[in-house]
Design a protein around this motif. Structure first.
Motif, PDB file in Angstrom:
ATOM      1  N   MET A  38       0.831  -1.204   0.000  1.00 39.77           N
ATOM      2  CA  MET A  38       0.000   0.000   0.000  1.00 39.77           C
ATOM      3  C   MET A  38       0.866   1.254   0.000  1.00 39.77           C
ATOM      4  O   MET A  38       0.612   2.204  -0.747  1.00 39.77           O
ATOM      5  CB  MET A  38      -0.915  -0.021   1.226  1.00 39.77           C
ATOM      6  N   GLY A  39       1.903   1.266   0.828  1.00 39.15           N
ATOM      7  CA  GLY A  39       2.819   2.411   0.856  1.00 39.15           C
ATOM      8  C   GLY A  39       3.533   2.602  -0.464  1.00 39.15           C
ATOM      9  O   GLY A  39       3.709   3.744  -0.930  1.00 39.15           O
ATOM     10  N   ILE A  40       3.948   1.499  -1.089  1.00 37.78           N
ATOM     11  CA  ILE A  40       4.641   1.585  -2.380  1.00 37.78           C
ATOM     12  C   ILE A  40       3.712   2.155  -3.457  1.00 37.78           C
ATOM     13  O   ILE A  40       4.099   3.032  -4.244  1.00 37.78           O
ATOM     14  CB  ILE A  40       5.173   0.210  -2.793  1.00 37.78           C
ATOM     15  N   PHE A  41       2.470   1.696  -3.483  1.00 36.10           N
ATOM     16  CA  PHE A  41       1.516   2.185  -4.485  1.00 36.10           C
ATOM     17  C   PHE A  41       1.193   3.662  -4.261  1.00 36.10           C
ATOM     18  O   PHE A  41       1.073   4.432  -5.221  1.00 36.10           O
ATOM     19  CB  PHE A  41       0.237   1.348  -4.451  1.00 36.10           C
ATOM     20  N   LEU A  42       1.039   4.055  -2.992  1.00 36.87           N
ATOM     21  CA  LEU A  42       0.782   5.467  -2.706  1.00 36.87           C
ATOM     22  C   LEU A  42       1.975   6.331  -3.119  1.00 36.87           C
ATOM     23  O   LEU A  42       1.805   7.426  -3.660  1.00 36.87           O
ATOM     24  CB  LEU A  42       0.479   5.653  -1.218  1.00 36.87           C
ATOM     25  N   GLY A  43       3.177   5.843  -2.859  1.00 35.53           N
ATOM     26  CA  GLY A  43       4.371   6.571  -3.273  1.00 35.53           C
ATOM     27  C   GLY A  43       4.475   6.682  -4.779  1.00 35.53           C
ATOM     28  O   GLY A  43       4.871   7.738  -5.309  1.00 35.53           O
ATOM     29  N   LEU A  44       4.120   5.607  -5.486  1.00 37.56           N
ATOM     30  CA  LEU A  44       4.147   5.642  -6.951  1.00 37.56           C
ATOM     31  C   LEU A  44       3.133   6.644  -7.493  1.00 37.56           C
ATOM     32  O   LEU A  44       3.433   7.435  -8.394  1.00 37.56           O
ATOM     33  CB  LEU A  44       3.867   4.244  -7.505  1.00 37.56           C
ATOM     34  N   GLY A  45       1.917   6.608  -6.936  1.00 40.98           N
ATOM     35  CA  GLY A  45       0.900   7.569  -7.371  1.00 40.98           C
ATOM     36  C   GLY A  45       1.312   9.005  -7.095  1.00 40.98           C
ATOM     37  O   GLY A  45       1.083   9.900  -7.914  1.00 40.98           O
ATOM     38  N   ALA A  46       1.938   9.231  -5.928  1.00 42.08           N
ATOM     39  CA  ALA A  46       2.413  10.575  -5.587  1.00 42.08           C
ATOM     40  C   ALA A  46       3.489  11.036  -6.561  1.00 42.08           C
ATOM     41  O   ALA A  46       3.526  12.212  -6.954  1.00 42.08           O
ATOM     42  CB  ALA A  46       2.946  10.580  -4.161  1.00 42.08           C
ATOM     43  N   SER A  47       4.374  10.142  -6.975  1.00 41.15           N
ATOM     44  CA  SER A  47       5.429  10.495  -7.927  1.00 41.15           C
ATOM     45  C   SER A  47       4.847  10.887  -9.279  1.00 41.15           C
ATOM     46  O   SER A  47       5.330  11.830  -9.924  1.00 41.15           O
ATOM     47  CB  SER A  47       6.399   9.320  -8.093  1.00 41.15           C
ATOM     48  N   ILE A  48       3.820  10.170  -9.707  1.00 40.46           N
ATOM     49  CA  ILE A  48       3.183  10.502 -10.992  1.00 40.46           C
ATOM     50  C   ILE A  48       2.532  11.882 -10.922  1.00 40.46           C
ATOM     51  O   ILE A  48       2.653  12.698 -11.857  1.00 40.46           O
ATOM     52  CB  ILE A  48       2.154   9.420 -11.358  1.00 40.46           C
ATOM     53  N   ILE A  49       1.833  12.153  -9.815  1.00 34.42           N
ATOM     54  CA  ILE A  49       1.209  13.474  -9.652  1.00 34.42           C
ATOM     55  C   ILE A  49       2.281  14.555  -9.602  1.00 34.42           C
ATOM     56  O   ILE A  49       2.126  15.638 -10.197  1.00 34.42           O
ATOM     57  CB  ILE A  49       0.339  13.488  -8.381  1.00 34.42           C
ATOM     58  N   ALA A  50       3.376  14.298  -8.896  1.00 24.94           N
ATOM     59  CA  ALA A  50       4.471  15.270  -8.819  1.00 24.94           C
ATOM     60  C   ALA A  50       5.053  15.528 -10.206  1.00 24.94           C
ATOM     61  O   ALA A  50       5.359  16.680 -10.554  1.00 24.94           O
ATOM     62  CB  ALA A  50       5.553  14.766  -7.860  1.00 24.94           C
TER      63      ALA A  50
END
Length: 315
Positions: A238-250
């Motif tokens: 879950m943390g990895i997926f949230l981090g990946l989504g945050a990177s895409i938004i960034a």
């Protein structure tokens, strides 16, 4: 607790080792709460934007610095009446010195033509009786002369040539630009470290809430023999997926900001007779951003899971 049957909650060794199934189940669970997931990724992504954007701007500044060669330049103004041939010979003589990287002679006619091309004074210059510009020699010191003192000594020695009237040392702006670049470089690291901590705290709190929401399920898993690694794994994913989504938004936000800044910066460059445009994240930088986001997500989740899962034990 009686409503959970042993058959429904039986965790087999095969399921525990099937990381792909757990990852898919975690991703599916995140997709079932799209708004909460998006807002969490957006908060983390905004935290990632500032250091990444500063890093991109710093990279563009360093590119400009590299294009300008980042070294000092000494402009030797020759005395009025020095023949073009003598000026060319002097430039070749200066080039033979060990501390000289390049020496270029520019006669006053070429300088005037260049002036007319770059500036909008061609009509006014036509009214002059004679060319007001002198012959010049552009001298670039060797890279080994890194200090102002050494370059000043070189300038003093070049003025001693009888054909030279004066010398202009263009070095202060280079050092100021390097100083600004160094300050920005350190600021990027400081801000990145602080915001990385913010990302870890936000993710840790998000995972803590997820653990609290699944407290009963975690207890049941432990009762039927689920290992700590098995219970921990979905939250790490879950943390990895949230981090990946945050990177895409960034990544999207960074390119949006650069798009908004590019036109004014290009207009500013044109006013200085230069062509410059901002460059965004390349492939390697984008990959690094994605890896960084997932790494921060994993680390924040690991800290939260390590603390809160140990507190949940069957009674």
């Amino acid at each position: 607790m009686a409503r959970y049957s042993r058959k429904q909650t039986q965790v087999s060794a095969e399921t525990q080792n099937d990381a792909s199934k757990i990852a898919k189940a975690t991703l599916k669970a995140q997709s079932q709460t799209p708004f909460a997931t998006f807002f969490t990724c957006a908060v983390i992504g905004i935290a990632l934007v500032l250091p990444c954007l500063l890093s991109v701007l710093l990279s563009n500044i360093q590119t400009v610095n590299k294009d300008w060669d980042g070294s000092a330049q000494i402009t030797l103004v020759l005395k009025k009446g020095v023949p073009v041939l003598d000026g060319g010979v002097l430039a070749e003589t200066i080039l033979k010195r060990q501390s000289i990287k390049s020496s270029q002679f520019i006669d006053n006619n070429s300088a005037l033509d260049s002036f007319k091309t770059r500036f909008e004074f061609a009509d006014a210059i036509e009214y002059l009786d004679e060319n007001p510009l002198p012959h010049v020699i552009l001298v670039r010191p060797d890279d080994s002369l890194s200090s102002i003192e050494h370059i000043e000594q070189l300038k003093t020695s070049l003025i001693k040539y009888p054909e030279v009237d004066s010398a202009i040392l263009d070095v202060l702006w280079v050092q100021r630009l390097n100083s600004i670049t160094e300050v920005l470089h350190r600021a990027v690291w400081v801000i990145a470290s602080m915001l990385a901590l913010v990302v870890i705290l936000v993710l840790g709190n998000t995972i803590r809430l997820a653990i609290e929401n699944k407290k009963e399920e975690i207890i049941v898993m432990k009762l039927v023999g689920g290992t700590d690694a098995f219970v921990r794994r979905p939250f790490l994913y879950m943390g990895i997926f949230l981090g990946l989504g945050a990177s895409i938004i960034a990544w999207l936000l960074i390119h949006l900001v650069l798009f908004m800044l590019n036109d004014p910066i290009e207009a500013l460059a044109v006013s200085y007779q230069s062509t410059f445009s901002l460059s965004g994240l390349g492939f390697e930088s984008t990959l690094l951003l994605l890896i960084l986001g997932m790494a921060l997500g994993w680390f924040g989740s690991w800290l939260a899971v390590r603390k809160h899962l140990d507190e949940i034990e069957p009674t």
